[in-house]
Motif scaffolding. Structure first.
Motif, PDB file in Angstrom:
ATOM      1  N   VAL A  23       1.369  12.692   3.949  1.00  0.00           N
ATOM      2  CA  VAL A  23       2.600  12.011   4.352  1.00  0.00           C
ATOM      3  C   VAL A  23       2.311  11.055   5.499  1.00  0.00           C
ATOM      4  O   VAL A  23       2.705   9.877   5.479  1.00  0.00           O
ATOM      5  N   VAL A  24       1.599  11.549   6.492  1.00  0.00           N
ATOM      6  CA  VAL A  24       1.283  10.726   7.666  1.00  0.00           C
ATOM      7  C   VAL A  24       0.356   9.571   7.292  1.00  0.00           C
ATOM      8  O   VAL A  24       0.590   8.413   7.659  1.00  0.00           O
ATOM      9  N   GLY A  25      -0.714   9.881   6.546  1.00  0.00           N
ATOM     10  CA  GLY A  25      -1.647   8.834   6.146  1.00  0.00           C
ATOM     11  C   GLY A  25      -1.002   7.803   5.245  1.00  0.00           C
ATOM     12  O   GLY A  25      -1.253   6.595   5.367  1.00  0.00           O
ATOM     13  N   GLY A  26      -0.151   8.249   4.327  1.00  0.00           N
ATOM     14  CA  GLY A  26       0.551   7.316   3.445  1.00  0.00           C
ATOM     15  C   GLY A  26       1.458   6.386   4.210  1.00  0.00           C
ATOM     16  O   GLY A  26       1.599   5.202   3.871  1.00  0.00           O
ATOM     17  N   LEU A  27       2.098   6.902   5.251  1.00  0.00           N
ATOM     18  CA  LEU A  27       2.936   6.064   6.105  1.00  0.00           C
ATOM     19  C   LEU A  27       2.116   4.944   6.724  1.00  0.00           C
ATOM     20  O   LEU A  27       2.517   3.779   6.730  1.00  0.00           O
ATOM     21  N   GLY A  28       0.941   5.293   7.231  1.00  0.00           N
ATOM     22  CA  GLY A  28       0.100   4.290   7.866  1.00  0.00           C
ATOM     23  C   GLY A  28      -0.423   3.248   6.904  1.00  0.00           C
ATOM     24  O   GLY A  28      -0.396   2.048   7.191  1.00  0.00           O
ATOM     25  N   VAL A  29      -0.896   3.695   5.726  1.00  0.00           N
ATOM     26  CA  VAL A  29      -1.432   2.746   4.741  1.00  0.00           C
ATOM     27  C   VAL A  29      -0.352   1.784   4.266  1.00  0.00           C
ATOM     28  O   VAL A  29      -0.538   0.568   4.247  1.00  0.00           O
ATOM     29  N   ALA A  30       0.807   2.326   3.889  1.00  0.00           N
ATOM     30  CA  ALA A  30       1.854   1.480   3.325  1.00  0.00           C
ATOM     31  C   ALA A  30       2.439   0.531   4.359  1.00  0.00           C
ATOM     32  O   ALA A  30       2.841  -0.593   4.020  1.00  0.00           O
ATOM     33  N   SER A  31       2.487   0.954   5.611  1.00  0.00           N
ATOM     34  CA  SER A  31       3.026   0.090   6.655  1.00  0.00           C
ATOM     35  C   SER A  31       2.226  -1.205   6.765  1.00  0.00           C
ATOM     36  O   SER A  31       2.791  -2.294   6.907  1.00  0.00           O
ATOM     37  N   GLY A  32       0.891  -1.097   6.670  1.00  0.00           N
ATOM     38  CA  GLY A  32       0.065  -2.292   6.748  1.00  0.00           C
ATOM     39  C   GLY A  32      -0.057  -3.046   5.445  1.00  0.00           C
ATOM     40  O   GLY A  32       0.044  -4.275   5.403  1.00  0.00           O
ATOM     41  N   VAL A  33      -0.246  -2.303   4.337  1.00  0.00           N
ATOM     42  CA  VAL A  33      -0.466  -2.940   3.038  1.00  0.00           C
ATOM     43  C   VAL A  33       0.724  -3.786   2.625  1.00  0.00           C
ATOM     44  O   VAL A  33       0.569  -4.844   2.007  1.00  0.00           O
ATOM     45  N   SER A  34       1.939  -3.350   2.972  1.00  0.00           N
ATOM     46  CA  SER A  34       3.130  -4.043   2.500  1.00  0.00           C
ATOM     47  C   SER A  34       3.219  -5.475   3.000  1.00  0.00           C
ATOM     48  O   SER A  34       3.827  -6.330   2.350  1.00  0.00           O
ATOM     49  N   ILE A  35       2.618  -5.765   4.161  1.00  0.00           N
ATOM     50  CA  ILE A  35       2.720  -7.131   4.688  1.00  0.00           C
ATOM     51  C   ILE A  35       1.354  -7.811   4.816  1.00  0.00           C
ATOM     52  O   ILE A  35       1.259  -8.933   5.287  1.00  0.00           O
ATOM     53  N   GLY A  36       0.290  -7.124   4.350  1.00  0.00           N
ATOM     54  CA  GLY A  36      -1.046  -7.691   4.472  1.00  0.00           C
ATOM     55  C   GLY A  36      -1.208  -9.018   3.750  1.00  0.00           C
ATOM     56  O   GLY A  36      -1.779  -9.976   4.293  1.00  0.00           O
TER      57      GLY A  36
END
Length: 409
Positions: A23-36
């Protein structure tokens, strides 16, 4: 041999820990990937948007190599912690790149950011180490499913993160990567402290044939895949599913940016569409895992192929219809989930325990390199021929996998 009850207890505890940290790792990945992709397009043009996605994917693939080596010699814990540490470094480098308006630094940071994705992906294999044969797909799918909450919330944090950090002097798009760095740091620290005893080390101790793990090499991992039809199909399924997903998903924000021009609206719509896509990837994973255990790995792989093809057809004809694009991205996610869960489970059970970490790491390297190539080409294809052509090519890429899955040898 290790008695069954202690192993069962350890498996339950390991699953709970992996699920919470996903859950925590997915939050971090998606937060950056969504606007990369948006960030790269703004700093270096549309073609760079695809290259940015590729940098993250190739980073995940190449960082999986030392992570897998650490797992072969020391178990899951050091490899997962290494991946998250790379992700923290990458996220902070991206923030620095935005501040300095440095494109080379942006790509370097995005590359290292992929280390967190490598850790998230490798976590699914940790769920299989101590699972019994009737529950392998379900246990693996639980870890995949656990990414849902963080991954769905992550893209929608982008506007909030910008609002929180910009008053402190941070430029646009920096905020989501600061959130990512915090999330990766937390996940890595918790796993370092609590993932004991290590599930892979325990599985090796339970397997009397595993007497020379430190001599296992990439060459032997290649040989193990070559000699097993199930392993070949598993590797191919995971790689092709990831190629199609990354190629289409990486350019979807840029496609939306072609008809939505206001910054706030763009972030909101991209966040919504990517959230739907990520929900499709992860939310149905327990059902996919149950189906793979109940009906077999191959039927679920074939179902994934059908869904990926349908998603490409809807994507290619969506135009500026956000609702159709959202449905297509949701189906793309479900199709990816089928290929990831069934393919990963098939791969894991098709090789000996002594070869498992090396083969799994090699599979993720193959998956990442193939998907990174697709992401890089996706930017060029969209720039020259448009998003619809990209969707057609993605559908064509599924055809060889369908032929392999339909073979019975």
């Amino acid at each position: 041999m290790i008695d069954a009850p202690p192993v069962a207890t350890l498996q339950r505890r390991t699953l709970r820990l992996l699920v919470s940290m996903q859950v925590v790792g997915g939050l971090g990945v998606a937060s950056g990937v969504s606007i990369g992709a948006l960030l790269a397009a703004e700093m270096a043009g549309p073609t760079a948007a695809g290259l940015s996605g590729s940098a993250a994917v190739i980073g995940a693939a190449l960082i999986a190599i030392p992570a897998a080596r650490l797992m072969r010699t020391g178990g899951r814990r050091p490899g997962l912690v290494f991946g998250y540490a790379a992700g923290v470094t990458g996220a902070l480098l991206v923030v620095t790149a935005v501040w300095l308006n440095s494109v080379p630094l942006l790509f370097a940071g995005t590359f290292l950011f992929g280390g967190a994705s490598a850790a998230n992906l490798q976590s699914r294999y940790a769920a299989v180490d101590l699972a019994d044969s009737d529950h392998r797909a379900r246990h693996l799918s639980l870890v995949v499913w656990a990414t849902t909450l963080g991954a769905v919330v992550g893209p929608n944090l982008a506007p909030f993160a910008d609002r929180v950090t910009m008053p402190w002097g941070a430029p646009e798009y920096a905020g989501p990567y600061l959130f990512s760095a915090l999330a990766f740091g937390l996940a890595g620290f918790v796993l370092f402290v609590l993932l004991r005893p290590d599930p892979l080390v325990t599985a090796r101790l339970a397997d009397l044939s595993d007497l020379s793990d430190k001599t296992v090499s990439w060459r032997s991992a290649f040989a193990a895949i070559r000699d097993s039809a199930g392993a070949r199909l598993g590797v191919s399924t995971v790689a092709v599913g990831h190629v199609v997903m990354v190629g289409v998903m990486s350019m979807t924000p840029v496609h939306i940016g072609g008809y939505v021009h206001e910054h706030g609206d763009l972030l909101r719509i991209v966040g919504l569409v990517i959230s739907i896509h990520i929900t499709g990837m992860y939310a149905l994973s327990p059902l996919v895992g149950w189906a793979a255990d109940r009906f077999g790995r191959r039927p679920v792989i074939l179902a994934g192929i059908v869904l990926l093809t349908l998603a490409c057809a809807l994507n290619g004809t969506a135009g500026d219809r956000t609702v159709q694009l959202s449905v297509a991205m949701g189906l793309l996610g479900v199709g990816w989930g089928c290929t990831m869960v069934a393919g990963s489970t098939l791969l894991s059970e098709s090789v000996p325990v002594v070869q498992r970490a090396g083969v799994q790491g090699l599979s993720d390297v193959i998956m990442g390199v193939a998907a990174a190539s697709a992401g890089a080409l996706a930017g060029v294809v969209v720039d020259l021929f448009g998003f619809a052509t990209l969707s057609v090519l993605a559908a064509v890429a599924v055809v060889p996998l369908a032929a392999l899955a339909l073979r019975r040898s």
